[in-house]
Scaffold this motif. Sequence first.
Motif, mmCIF file in Angstrom:
data_model
loop_
_atom_site.group_PDB
_atom_site.id
_atom_site.type_symbol
_atom_site.label_atom_id
_atom_site.label_comp_id
_atom_site.label_asym_id
_atom_site.label_seq_id
_atom_site.Cartn_x
_atom_site.Cartn_y
_atom_site.Cartn_z
ATOM 1 N N LYS A 70 9.387 -6.236 -4.453
ATOM 2 C CA LYS A 70 8.241 -7.126 -4.299
ATOM 3 C C LYS A 70 7.246 -6.566 -3.285
ATOM 4 N N VAL A 71 7.757 -6.019 -2.186
ATOM 5 C CA VAL A 71 6.882 -5.414 -1.175
ATOM 6 C C VAL A 71 6.142 -4.223 -1.774
ATOM 7 N N ARG A 72 6.859 -3.396 -2.534
ATOM 8 C CA ARG A 72 6.229 -2.218 -3.157
ATOM 9 C C ARG A 72 5.149 -2.638 -4.156
ATOM 10 N N GLU A 73 5.407 -3.699 -4.923
ATOM 11 C CA GLU A 73 4.391 -4.196 -5.862
ATOM 12 C C GLU A 73 3.153 -4.673 -5.122
ATOM 13 N N GLN A 74 3.329 -5.328 -3.990
ATOM 14 C CA GLN A 74 2.185 -5.784 -3.202
ATOM 15 C C GLN A 74 1.388 -4.605 -2.662
ATOM 16 N N GLU A 75 2.108 -3.556 -2.202
ATOM 17 C CA GLU A 75 1.423 -2.365 -1.713
ATOM 18 C C GLU A 75 0.630 -1.699 -2.829
ATOM 19 N N GLY A 77 -0.534 -3.126 -5.506
ATOM 20 C CA GLY A 77 -1.655 -4.001 -5.837
ATOM 21 C C GLY A 77 -2.818 -3.792 -4.883
ATOM 22 N N ALA A 78 -2.513 -3.620 -3.599
ATOM 23 C CA ALA A 78 -3.568 -3.374 -2.620
ATOM 24 C C ALA A 78 -4.235 -2.031 -2.877
ATOM 25 N N GLN A 79 -3.451 -1.027 -3.235
ATOM 26 C CA GLN A 79 -4.018 0.289 -3.537
ATOM 27 C C GLN A 79 -4.902 0.240 -4.782
ATOM 28 N N ARG A 81 -6.530 -2.386 -5.909
ATOM 29 C CA ARG A 81 -7.773 -3.085 -5.556
ATOM 30 C C ARG A 81 -8.719 -2.171 -4.778
#
Length: 100
Positions: A70-75, A77-79, A81
């Motif tokens: 989940k943390v990797r998916e959030q990272e 997603g930020a990249q 964006r």
Amino acid sequence: ATVFTLFQILTLESWCMGVVRPVAYHAPWTLLVFVPYIVFTTVAVMNVITGIFVEQISRASESDGAFLLKVREQELGAQVRELRAWFEKGDSDGDGFLTF
């Protein structure tokens, strides 16, 4: 009394002096029963305890893996964006293509 005696032997609680020696003194052949019983039950109990530990560690690692995913998916997603913002800034005429 029999179940208690077997439990006492299983837990190795004064099994030698309290149970096996007096019985073996009168019937030495009972050692052929006691020794395999002690070995088998001790190994079985240790396998159960080990299985419990392994199961708990497995569950903990699965939940850690899900959290890290989940943390990797959030990272990511930020990249994504951030990259999208850069490409939108580079698209000067707004047609969705970068031109040089």
